[in-house]
Design an enzyme around this catalytic site. Structure first.
Site, PDB file in Angstrom:
ATOM      1  N   LYS A  10       2.661  -6.177  -2.372  1.00  0.00           N
ATOM      2  CA  LYS A  10       2.905  -6.985  -3.564  1.00  0.00           C
ATOM      3  C   LYS A  10       1.910  -8.138  -3.711  1.00  0.00           C
ATOM      4  CE  LYS A  10       7.843  -5.946  -3.606  1.00  0.00           C
ATOM      5  NZ  LYS A  10       7.782  -4.968  -4.669  1.00  0.00           N
ATOM      6  N   CYS A  11       0.700  -7.937  -3.246  1.00  0.00           N
ATOM      7  CA  CYS A  11      -0.354  -8.950  -3.291  1.00  0.00           C
ATOM      8  C   CYS A  11      -1.279  -8.651  -4.473  1.00  0.00           C
ATOM      9  CB  CYS A  11      -1.132  -8.907  -1.970  1.00  0.00           C
ATOM     10  SG  CYS A  11      -2.541 -10.026  -1.864  1.00  0.00           S
ATOM     11  N   GLY A  12      -1.899  -9.670  -5.009  1.00  0.00           N
ATOM     12  CA  GLY A  12      -2.868  -9.474  -6.076  1.00  0.00           C
ATOM     13  C   GLY A  12      -4.071  -8.650  -5.638  1.00  0.00           C
ATOM     14  N   LEU A  13      -4.313  -8.565  -4.337  1.00  0.00           N
ATOM     15  CA  LEU A  13      -5.439  -7.796  -3.801  1.00  0.00           C
ATOM     16  C   LEU A  13      -5.070  -6.354  -3.473  1.00  0.00           C
ATOM     17  CD1 LEU A  13      -6.702 -10.513  -1.260  1.00  0.00           C
ATOM     18  CD2 LEU A  13      -7.584 -10.065  -3.569  1.00  0.00           C
ATOM     19  N   THR A  14      -3.800  -6.010  -3.610  1.00  0.00           N
ATOM     20  CA  THR A  14      -3.304  -4.710  -3.148  1.00  0.00           C
ATOM     21  C   THR A  14      -3.969  -3.530  -3.852  1.00  0.00           C
ATOM     22  OG1 THR A  14      -1.175  -5.669  -2.530  1.00  0.00           O
ATOM     23  CG2 THR A  14      -1.231  -3.280  -2.873  1.00  0.00           C
TER      24      THR A  14
END
Length: 192
Positions: A68-72
């Site tokens: 659930k990370c912006g980098l995922t």
């Protein structure tokens, strides 16, 4: 399990205390005396113990992941692309360790993480959720940080920190979360 006995004098009485010591955290070597990643074990996302010696002779990319990370999206896509390009032809192995220590961005249990990984069509090796910082840091990650410290300290700063390990199991490079996997190609190619 190793049992140590200590005789503790208490007044005129000697008390014998037994202390059970697990073999360096679930069969893992003490990270300070380890000589390669092959000295460690980790549990797969399905709970099976995996001796990292199984990766001997392979260049490995070890990364802490979160769903659930912006980098995922970018990282999962590009890790899969690296796997497609180098796993068969060059023997690259990617070891992904879910971690919930950064803003709660990997809250799921193993089943939920597996479900997410299946939707992402993950091809690389996924391990159980671990801590990469603090008192409960997985010994492998303590070793990785000892071998390749960070710019502002040895701790892991965020999701998707990447370590490159050569064919001898030595940690040779560390890259921060801001380095997308496709930017690692020239680094990886040095070690194939």
């Amino acid at each position: 399990m190793l049992v140590l006995r200590f005789v503790v004098p208490v007044g005129f009485v000697h008390v014998v205390r037994n202390f059970a010591v697990s073999a360096a955290m679930s069969g893992n070597a003490d990270y300070k005396s380890a000589t390669s990643i092959y000295d460690f074990t980790a549990n797969s996302i399905r709970g099976e113990e995996v001796p990292l010696s199984k990766y001997e002779g392979h260049v490995c990319l070890i990364v802490n992941v979160a769903s659930k990370c912006g980098l995922t999206a970018t990282n999962y896509k590009e890790l899969n692309e690296l796997y497609d390009e180098y796993a068969e032809s060059k023997g690259l192995r990617i070891l992904a360790f879910p971690c919930n220590q950064f803003n709660g961005q990997e809250p799921g249990n193993s089943e939920e993480i597996c479900s997410f990984a299946e939707r992402q069509k993950v091809k690389f090796d996924l391990f159980e959720k671990i801590d990469v910082n603090g008192d409960k840091t997985h010994p492998l990650w303590s070793y990785l940080k000892k071998e390749q410290g960070g710019l502002l300290g040895n701790f892991i700063k965020w999701n998707f920190t990447k370590f490159i390990v050569n064919k001898e199991g030595k940690v040779v490079e560390r890259h921060g979360p801001n380095v997308d996997p496709h930017k690692l190609k020239s680094s990886l190619e040095k070690y194939f």
